[in-house]
Scaffold this motif. Structure first.
Motif, PDB file in Angstrom:
ATOM      1  N   MET A 249      -8.101  40.268  36.572  1.00  0.00           N
ATOM      2  CA  MET A 249      -7.036  39.953  35.978  1.00  0.00           C
ATOM      3  C   MET A 249      -6.449  38.707  37.189  1.00  0.00           C
ATOM      4  N   SER A 250      -6.357  37.730  36.693  1.00  0.00           N
ATOM      5  CA  SER A 250      -5.815  36.261  37.293  1.00  0.00           C
ATOM      6  C   SER A 250      -4.038  37.135  37.288  1.00  0.00           C
ATOM      7  N   SER A 251      -3.693  37.621  36.039  1.00  0.00           N
ATOM      8  CA  SER A 251      -2.080  38.272  36.438  1.00  0.00           C
ATOM      9  C   SER A 251      -1.448  39.242  36.187  1.00  0.00           C
ATOM     10  N   VAL A 252      -0.531  39.566  37.116  1.00  0.00           N
ATOM     11  CA  VAL A 252      -0.326  41.283  37.593  1.00  0.00           C
ATOM     12  C   VAL A 252       1.340  40.847  37.021  1.00  0.00           C
ATOM     13  N   GLY A 253       1.774  41.856  36.526  1.00  0.00           N
ATOM     14  CA  GLY A 253       3.228  42.384  36.249  1.00  0.00           C
ATOM     15  C   GLY A 253       3.364  43.385  36.867  1.00  0.00           C
ATOM     16  N   LEU A 254       4.677  43.803  37.282  1.00  0.00           N
ATOM     17  CA  LEU A 254       5.330  45.271  37.580  1.00  0.00           C
ATOM     18  C   LEU A 254       6.282  45.613  37.874  1.00  0.00           C
ATOM     19  N   GLY A 255       6.725  46.618  37.566  1.00  0.00           N
ATOM     20  CA  GLY A 255       8.168  46.719  36.934  1.00  0.00           C
ATOM     21  C   GLY A 255       8.505  48.208  37.411  1.00  0.00           C
ATOM     22  N   VAL A 312       9.948  55.132  38.684  1.00  0.00           N
ATOM     23  CA  VAL A 312       8.885  55.052  38.318  1.00  0.00           C
ATOM     24  C   VAL A 312       8.249  53.472  38.712  1.00  0.00           C
ATOM     25  N   ILE A 313       7.247  53.145  38.851  1.00  0.00           N
ATOM     26  CA  ILE A 313       6.621  52.028  39.084  1.00  0.00           C
ATOM     27  C   ILE A 313       5.132  51.796  38.070  1.00  0.00           C
ATOM     28  N   ILE A 314       5.046  51.091  37.390  1.00  0.00           N
ATOM     29  CA  ILE A 314       4.769  50.164  36.632  1.00  0.00           C
ATOM     30  C   ILE A 314       3.935  48.694  36.516  1.00  0.00           C
ATOM     31  N   GLU A 315       2.329  48.935  36.375  1.00  0.00           N
ATOM     32  CA  GLU A 315       1.184  47.842  36.749  1.00  0.00           C
ATOM     33  C   GLU A 315       1.022  47.169  35.862  1.00  0.00           C
ATOM     34  N   THR A 316       0.536  45.885  35.210  1.00  0.00           N
ATOM     35  CA  THR A 316       0.150  45.832  34.578  1.00  0.00           C
ATOM     36  C   THR A 316      -0.912  44.262  34.977  1.00  0.00           C
ATOM     37  N   MET A 317      -1.983  44.056  34.093  1.00  0.00           N
ATOM     38  CA  MET A 317      -2.829  43.610  34.579  1.00  0.00           C
ATOM     39  C   MET A 317      -3.618  42.763  32.884  1.00  0.00           C
ATOM     40  N   SER A 318      -4.079  41.235  33.267  1.00  0.00           N
ATOM     41  CA  SER A 318      -3.905  40.140  32.282  1.00  0.00           C
ATOM     42  C   SER A 318      -4.595  38.929  32.204  1.00  0.00           C
ATOM     43  N   THR A 319      -5.020  38.187  32.103  1.00  0.00           N
ATOM     44  CA  THR A 319      -6.072  36.967  32.274  1.00  0.00           C
ATOM     45  C   THR A 319      -4.841  36.055  32.035  1.00  0.00           C
ATOM     46  N   SER A 320      -3.478  35.999  31.229  1.00  0.00           N
ATOM     47  CA  SER A 320      -2.399  35.453  31.389  1.00  0.00           C
ATOM     48  C   SER A 320      -1.736  35.817  31.654  1.00  0.00           C
ATOM     49  N   SER A 321      -0.637  35.050  32.388  1.00  0.00           N
ATOM     50  CA  SER A 321       0.960  35.512  33.077  1.00  0.00           C
ATOM     51  C   SER A 321       1.997  35.664  32.362  1.00  0.00           C
ATOM     52  N   GLU A 322       1.716  34.799  30.748  1.00  0.00           N
ATOM     53  CA  GLU A 322       2.520  34.757  30.075  1.00  0.00           C
ATOM     54  C   GLU A 322       3.018  35.980  29.179  1.00  0.00           C
ATOM     55  N   ALA A 347       9.057  42.395  38.896  1.00  0.00           N
ATOM     56  CA  ALA A 347       8.540  41.143  39.794  1.00  0.00           C
ATOM     57  C   ALA A 347       8.477  40.399  39.322  1.00  0.00           C
ATOM     58  N   GLN A 348       9.546  39.056  39.956  1.00  0.00           N
ATOM     59  CA  GLN A 348       9.646  37.507  40.036  1.00  0.00           C
ATOM     60  C   GLN A 348       8.137  37.013  40.098  1.00  0.00           C
ATOM     61  N   ASP A 349       8.292  37.506  40.984  1.00  0.00           N
ATOM     62  CA  ASP A 349       6.162  36.373  42.141  1.00  0.00           C
ATOM     63  C   ASP A 349       5.730  37.464  42.409  1.00  0.00           C
ATOM     64  N   LEU A 350       4.467  36.687  43.798  1.00  0.00           N
ATOM     65  CA  LEU A 350       3.069  37.929  44.348  1.00  0.00           C
ATOM     66  C   LEU A 350       4.799  38.636  45.291  1.00  0.00           C
ATOM     67  N   ASN A 351       5.193  38.216  46.014  1.00  0.00           N
ATOM     68  CA  ASN A 351       6.005  37.964  47.125  1.00  0.00           C
ATOM     69  C   ASN A 351       6.832  39.400  46.530  1.00  0.00           C
ATOM     70  N   GLN A 352       7.543  39.297  45.698  1.00  0.00           N
ATOM     71  CA  GLN A 352       8.185  40.532  45.255  1.00  0.00           C
ATOM     72  C   GLN A 352       7.693  41.652  44.864  1.00  0.00           C
ATOM     73  N   TYR A 353       6.149  41.530  43.820  1.00  0.00           N
ATOM     74  CA  TYR A 353       4.966  42.648  43.560  1.00  0.00           C
ATOM     75  C   TYR A 353       4.476  43.568  44.917  1.00  0.00           C
TER      76      TYR A 353
END
Length: 496
Positions: A249-255, A312-322, A347-353
């Motif tokens: 996936m081209s985009s990831v999110g992390l909380g 809790v750490i939650i990661e998401t993945m998608s083809t769209s960063s938005e 996480a606001q960017d890959l460094n924070q991720y």
């Protein structure tokens, strides 16, 4: 005397000395021959300049990662080809020389190091990547390849390995398959077993078993490769692997979120499944003690959010960063409204991720830096998952040597990592913990090994999770593939 008793007696009866400071009652089996100068000469000719006999050079192969097992092997073999492995095993089988296969030696159950004087067969030089089929998304590789190396290789084709571990920089894919490793993304990709399409295996007598298919569907007879996935090197040596690699996936999110109770952690899990849907790729939990040890190891003075009993750490993945961003924002808003989280950061960017993930992935290092670690790896129904940590804390309260009792793990698939740290190894602590923990987990119909395997540490408790009929069938499979029992002895099966 039944065949199962005979089988165990063959492995466990001996007049030899103790093998390990952690298993003083275990004796070397008289079934196996002792290495001779003639044997060493044979291997020197077979593997010129690729055998190790010096005591100091053998030492790293004799000690496991958490330094709980100390073998006595005097010979390490480093083959480069499948044929060399076949020749080695044929010779060892004829001579009845015990063999300990070893990959990256990152195991946590004592399964990857010799117990006594077994010959170590290192797979580190069997490390060629053969092919990535872009049509089928299947990678074919030798078993000695490091997991992170494979990850980087398939990334160039826009794909990923369906396995992510803290030890990915040193563990081998063959060892991952041999232990059916789990890791962080079972929620998204399923267990490793589900992604292995084919294997090549060398059996104890040197026979090369070719099951190296790349087919997604093959209903012709028994699926033989499944016997070797999770077998911990006791049935054969995995030499090649074909593994299904999903698109990256081209985009990831992390909380990173805080919770007041473990029940709130479970509420977060349920909410994440409903609100994040197909984007959910990982969901991990840790208690406050785990985070503090990780932060101490990373030399961080403060955490990313306010202190809380659970995180809790939650990661998401998608083809769209938005899409990733919107899904995570909607989820966190809903979680706050429902009161199941008290604080959080995205996480606001890959460094924070990377920084947030490092807090989870450094827990093991933090535990090791705290002293000796009694590590346990259980699968449990979620309602019992943290209950066991609380019970263990009460058990440990009277014992002065105990420093910390922690719980963390893969809450998305019910995998608890329970750890007890002490200043140094304590037999008193171990006697209180075992077999109590294993029996408690068995009574809850859990598994005493979720993803680390049984190895040496848990071998004698195999019967807690398997029926007598199942044990008998497992014994028959072992003797079918390895009739002289030379492969990774004293592991997996009960030794007393």
């Amino acid at each position: 005397m039944n065949s199962w008793t005979i089988f165990l007696r063959r492995l466990s009866t001996s007049v030899s000395s103790s093998s390990s400071i952690r298993h003083p009652s275990l004796k070397r089996s008289p079934l196996y021959s002792t290495l001779t100068d003639k044997d060493v000469t044979f291997f020197e000719k077979l593997l010129p300049k690729r055998i190790v006999t010096d005591y100091d050079d053998c030492l790293p192969y004799n000690v496991d990662w958490i330094k709980t097992c100390h073998g006595q092997s005097k010979l390490v073999l480093r083959p480069k080809t499948v044929q060399e492995i076949s020749d080695i095993l044929r010779y060892c089988n004829e001579r009845k020389l015990a063999v300990c296969p070893q990959g990256g030696n990152t195991g946590l159950s004592g399964g990857s190091v010799p117990v006594f004087d077994e010959i170590v067969l290192s797979l580190s030089l069997l490390n060629r990547i053969h092919d990535f089929n872009q049509n089928s998304a299947v990678l074919t590789t030798e078993s000695g390849c490091v997991l992170q190396t494979l990850e980087k290789y398939v990334e160039q084709f826009g794909h990923t390995i369906p396995l992510d571990l803290g030890a990915k920089g040193s563990c081998h894919i063959g060892g991952n398959v041999a232990t059916n490793a789990g890791g962080l993304r079972v929620v998204r990709y399923g267990p490793l077993r589900a992604n292995i399409l084919g294997l090549e295996i060398v059996l104890a007598d040197g026979t090369i078993l070719d099951c190296l298919t790349q087919l997604r569907k093959d209903n012709t007879g028994y699926d033989l490769k499944q016997h070797f996935i999770g077998s911990e090197g006791t049935l054969g040596i995995i030499t090649q692997v074909s593994i299904l690699c999903p698109p990256k996936m081209s985009s990831v999110g992390l909380g990173f979120f805080s919770c007041e109770t473990f029940e709130d952690v479970l509420k977060v899990l349920r909410l994440a499944r409903h609100k994040l849907g197909e984007t959910l790729s990982a969901i991990e939990f840790m208690d406050n003690t785990s985070l503090k040890l990780s932060m101490r190891y990373l030399k961080k003075d403060s955490g990313p959010i306010k202190e809380s009993p659970f995180y809790v750490i939650i990661e998401t993945m998608s083809t769209s960063s938005e899409h990733c961003k919107n899904m995570m924002e909607l989820f966190s808003t809903k979680a706050l409204e429902d009161g199941c989280i008290t604080d959080g950061t995205l996480a606001q960017d890959l460094n924070q991720y990377s920084e947030l993930w490092a807090l989870r992935e450094s827990i093991s290092n933090g535990l090791v830096s705290d002293g000796y670690v009694f590590k346990y790896d259980f699968s449990l129904g979620l309602k019992h998952m943290y209950e066991l940590v609380e019970i263990t804390r009460k058990l440990m309260e009277p014992l002065k040597d105990v420093r910390n009792v922690t719980g963390f793990g893969h809450v998305g698939d019910g995998n608890l990592h329970l750890n007890v740290t002490t200043k140094e190894y304590s037999q008193t602590v171990k006697d209180v913990l075992e077999p109590f923990l294993y029996e408690w987990v068995s009574k809850q119909r859990g598994s005493i090994s979720a993803e680390h395997g049984l190895g040496l540490h848990k071998a004698k408790y195999l019967g807690l999770g398997k029926s007598l009929h199942a044990l008998d069938i497992m014994r028959n499979i072992k003797t079918l593939f390895d009739p002289n029992l030379i492969l990774n002895p004293y592991k997996l099966f009960p030794y007393k």
